[in-house]
Write a protein that holds these residues in place. Sequence first.
Motif, PDB file in Angstrom:
ATOM      1  N   MET A 174      -2.911  22.842 -12.871  1.00 25.69           N
ATOM      2  CA  MET A 174      -3.090  21.974 -11.399  1.00 25.69           C
ATOM      3  C   MET A 174      -3.788  20.347 -11.883  1.00 25.69           C
ATOM      4  O   MET A 174      -4.498  19.907 -13.075  1.00 25.69           O
ATOM      5  N   GLN A 175      -2.576  19.229 -11.807  1.00 25.34           N
ATOM      6  CA  GLN A 175      -2.872  18.687 -12.163  1.00 25.34           C
ATOM      7  C   GLN A 175      -3.849  17.383 -11.428  1.00 25.34           C
ATOM      8  O   GLN A 175      -3.794  18.174  -9.983  1.00 25.34           O
ATOM      9  N   GLN A 176      -4.698  17.189 -11.784  1.00 25.76           N
ATOM     10  CA  GLN A 176      -5.865  16.166 -11.297  1.00 25.76           C
ATOM     11  C   GLN A 176      -5.387  15.066 -10.319  1.00 25.76           C
ATOM     12  O   GLN A 176      -4.251  14.588 -10.878  1.00 25.76           O
ATOM     13  N   THR A 177      -6.290  14.393  -9.728  1.00 27.52           N
ATOM     14  CA  THR A 177      -5.548  13.432  -9.067  1.00 27.52           C
ATOM     15  C   THR A 177      -7.386  12.137  -9.071  1.00 27.52           C
ATOM     16  O   THR A 177      -8.526  12.517  -8.936  1.00 27.52           O
ATOM     17  N   ILE A 178      -6.319  11.218  -8.506  1.00 31.97           N
ATOM     18  CA  ILE A 178      -7.569   9.729  -8.628  1.00 31.97           C
ATOM     19  C   ILE A 178      -6.194   9.475  -7.383  1.00 31.97           C
ATOM     20  O   ILE A 178      -5.469   8.503  -7.084  1.00 31.97           O
ATOM     21  N   SER A 179      -7.533   8.603  -6.260  1.00 31.75           N
ATOM     22  CA  SER A 179      -7.637   8.181  -5.143  1.00 31.75           C
ATOM     23  C   SER A 179      -8.535   6.975  -4.533  1.00 31.75           C
ATOM     24  O   SER A 179      -9.232   6.933  -4.371  1.00 31.75           O
ATOM     25  N   LEU A 180      -8.690   6.205  -4.020  1.00 32.30           N
ATOM     26  CA  LEU A 180      -8.676   5.491  -2.726  1.00 32.30           C
ATOM     27  C   LEU A 180      -8.589   4.920  -1.695  1.00 32.30           C
ATOM     28  O   LEU A 180      -8.096   3.734  -1.321  1.00 32.30           O
ATOM     29  N   PRO A 181      -8.566   6.119  -0.857  1.00 32.23           N
ATOM     30  CA  PRO A 181      -8.176   5.045   0.517  1.00 32.23           C
ATOM     31  C   PRO A 181      -9.101   4.819   1.581  1.00 32.23           C
ATOM     32  O   PRO A 181      -8.522   4.749   2.370  1.00 32.23           O
ATOM     33  N   MET A 182      -9.753   4.108   1.107  1.00 31.13           N
ATOM     34  CA  MET A 182     -10.834   3.348   2.472  1.00 31.13           C
ATOM     35  C   MET A 182     -10.279   1.946   2.573  1.00 31.13           C
ATOM     36  O   MET A 182     -10.576   1.574   3.393  1.00 31.13           O
ATOM     37  N   TYR A 183     -10.061   1.296   1.061  1.00 32.43           N
ATOM     38  CA  TYR A 183      -9.285  -0.277   1.557  1.00 32.43           C
ATOM     39  C   TYR A 183      -8.451  -0.520   1.183  1.00 32.43           C
ATOM     40  O   TYR A 183      -7.551  -0.328   0.512  1.00 32.43           O
ATOM     41  N   ARG A 184      -7.771  -0.631   2.195  1.00 28.76           N
ATOM     42  CA  ARG A 184      -6.438  -0.729   2.187  1.00 28.76           C
ATOM     43  C   ARG A 184      -5.723   0.091   1.003  1.00 28.76           C
ATOM     44  O   ARG A 184      -5.057  -0.523   0.395  1.00 28.76           O
ATOM     45  N   PRO A 185      -5.461   1.162   1.168  1.00 29.64           N
ATOM     46  CA  PRO A 185      -5.581   1.987   0.140  1.00 29.64           C
ATOM     47  C   PRO A 185      -4.190   2.427  -0.027  1.00 29.64           C
ATOM     48  O   PRO A 185      -3.444   2.536  -1.133  1.00 29.64           O
ATOM     49  N   GLN A 186      -2.975   1.516   0.280  1.00 21.91           N
ATOM     50  CA  GLN A 186      -1.107   0.933   0.356  1.00 21.91           C
ATOM     51  C   GLN A 186      -0.953  -0.441  -0.036  1.00 21.91           C
ATOM     52  O   GLN A 186      -0.110  -0.361  -0.606  1.00 21.91           O
ATOM     53  N   SER A 187      -2.049  -0.927   0.109  1.00 25.86           N
ATOM     54  CA  SER A 187      -1.398  -1.989  -0.371  1.00 25.86           C
ATOM     55  C   SER A 187      -1.490  -2.327  -2.630  1.00 25.86           C
ATOM     56  O   SER A 187      -1.549  -1.358  -2.889  1.00 25.86           O
ATOM     57  N   HIS A 188      -0.451  -3.277  -2.520  1.00 25.96           N
ATOM     58  CA  HIS A 188       0.124  -3.241  -3.798  1.00 25.96           C
ATOM     59  C   HIS A 188      -1.725  -3.886  -4.406  1.00 25.96           C
ATOM     60  O   HIS A 188      -1.084  -2.665  -6.013  1.00 25.96           O
ATOM     61  N   GLU A 189      -3.012  -4.226  -4.250  1.00 23.93           N
ATOM     62  CA  GLU A 189      -4.198  -4.810  -4.958  1.00 23.93           C
ATOM     63  C   GLU A 189      -4.031  -3.598  -5.685  1.00 23.93           C
ATOM     64  O   GLU A 189      -4.790  -2.783  -6.333  1.00 23.93           O
ATOM     65  N   THR A 190      -4.495  -1.932  -4.695  1.00 24.88           N
ATOM     66  CA  THR A 190      -5.585  -1.158  -4.775  1.00 24.88           C
ATOM     67  C   THR A 190      -4.496  -0.300  -5.816  1.00 24.88           C
ATOM     68  O   THR A 190      -4.649   0.461  -6.376  1.00 24.88           O
ATOM     69  N   ARG A 191      -3.113  -0.318  -5.352  1.00 26.46           N
ATOM     70  CA  ARG A 191      -2.642   0.698  -6.622  1.00 26.46           C
ATOM     71  C   ARG A 191      -2.438   0.217  -7.746  1.00 26.46           C
ATOM     72  O   ARG A 191      -2.696   1.308  -8.522  1.00 26.46           O
ATOM     73  N   ALA A 192      -2.831  -1.228  -8.365  1.00 22.35           N
ATOM     74  CA  ALA A 192      -2.763  -1.498  -8.942  1.00 22.35           C
ATOM     75  C   ALA A 192      -4.026  -1.467  -9.510  1.00 22.35           C
ATOM     76  O   ALA A 192      -3.597  -1.146 -10.767  1.00 22.35           O
ATOM     77  N   LEU A 193      -5.166  -1.410  -8.861  1.00 25.29           N
ATOM     78  CA  LEU A 193      -6.721  -1.131  -9.267  1.00 25.29           C
ATOM     79  C   LEU A 193      -6.253   0.579 -10.150  1.00 25.29           C
ATOM     80  O   LEU A 193      -6.859   0.771 -10.687  1.00 25.29           O
ATOM     81  N   LEU A 194      -5.378   1.768  -9.325  1.00 22.81           N
ATOM     82  CA  LEU A 194      -5.636   3.103  -9.728  1.00 22.81           C
ATOM     83  C   LEU A 194      -4.774   2.526 -11.109  1.00 22.81           C
ATOM     84  O   LEU A 194      -5.221   4.026 -11.205  1.00 22.81           O
ATOM     85  N   GLN A 195      -3.995   2.630 -11.248  1.00 22.99           N
ATOM     86  CA  GLN A 195      -3.171   2.632 -12.229  1.00 22.99           C
ATOM     87  C   GLN A 195      -3.795   2.193 -13.599  1.00 22.99           C
ATOM     88  O   GLN A 195      -3.553   2.518 -14.682  1.00 22.99           O
ATOM     89  N   ALA A 196      -4.994   1.717 -13.092  1.00 21.00           N
ATOM     90  CA  ALA A 196      -5.941   1.099 -14.257  1.00 21.00           C
ATOM     91  C   ALA A 196      -6.530   2.170 -14.553  1.00 21.00           C
ATOM     92  O   ALA A 196      -6.925   2.196 -15.980  1.00 21.00           O
ATOM     93  N   ILE A 197      -7.441   2.404 -13.674  1.00 14.28           N
ATOM     94  CA  ILE A 197      -8.250   3.698 -13.947  1.00 14.28           C
ATOM     95  C   ILE A 197      -6.997   4.823 -14.288  1.00 14.28           C
ATOM     96  O   ILE A 197      -8.009   5.108 -15.484  1.00 14.28           O
ATOM     97  N   GLN A 198      -6.117   4.845 -14.247  1.00 10.85           N
ATOM     98  CA  GLN A 198      -4.889   6.369 -14.660  1.00 10.85           C
ATOM     99  C   GLN A 198      -5.097   5.495 -16.183  1.00 10.85           C
ATOM    100  O   GLN A 198      -5.280   6.603 -16.937  1.00 10.85           O
TER     101      GLN A 198
END
Length: 250
Positions: free
Chosen positions: A1-25
């Motif tokens: 089972m592959q683990q997941t990371i998400s930030l669903p609370m503040y504009r989750p579909q925005s470019h900024e949130t996606r970029a932040l998640l990619q940094a954490i990844q």
Amino acid sequence: MQQTISLPMYRPQSHETRALLQAIQLLLAERNIVARLAFPAADLLAHWRGSDVLLSQTCGFPLMTALPDVQVVGGFHYSAPGCEGVNYRSALVVRLEDQNKTLADFFGRRAACNAVDSQSGFNALRKMVTPLAQEGAFFSQVVISGSHRQSLVEIVNQRADLAAIDCVTLALLRRDEPQRMRELAVIGYTPSTPGLPLITAAQTPRETVQGLREVLHTLVTSARYAERCASTLISGFSTLPREAYRVLLS
């Protein structure tokens, strides 16, 4: 089972949130921890309860009422007005025509709330109006809007008169949708409480939880990711225990 990371609370579909998640990844990958990005659009409780959740962000009220088994990693600091360290509050937002009123003046009027399990939009406001209420309800109607943004739409369109809006959401909307925000005013704030908790699954090993905290500390202190943090208003990170959120139930 592959683990997941998400930030669903503040504009989750925005470019900024996606970029932040990619940094954490990327920071996790440097520790040989592989995780895929997740963007849950519905049934967030089911997502947060999943055994595959390596890192996500929830709300303090469901944390204490519906998520007894998840582990709290900590919380981000935000640079939005109303935030102080890991704490945040909600702004009481009304139409411009009501900008000189106090909360007590809204007895018998209509409120908009994003969700009944929201600390910032529902629980914090409920605590404020309870001492002001006479017999029965304080508001004549409560519209459940589905989101903070939609609560503001309800006010602008005169289907509601007041809403408690998470101060981070409000700052992001002021930045990204300034025209709409010119029609609204803030008449006060709810009391300060711990901000949105970052969580991991109950099964996550202790050493991995510590690794997550180190990754998040690096994220907010490294010049490499300063622009990504600034674009999401993140200014720091603190470790925080679950017990810090008990104040939400008092």
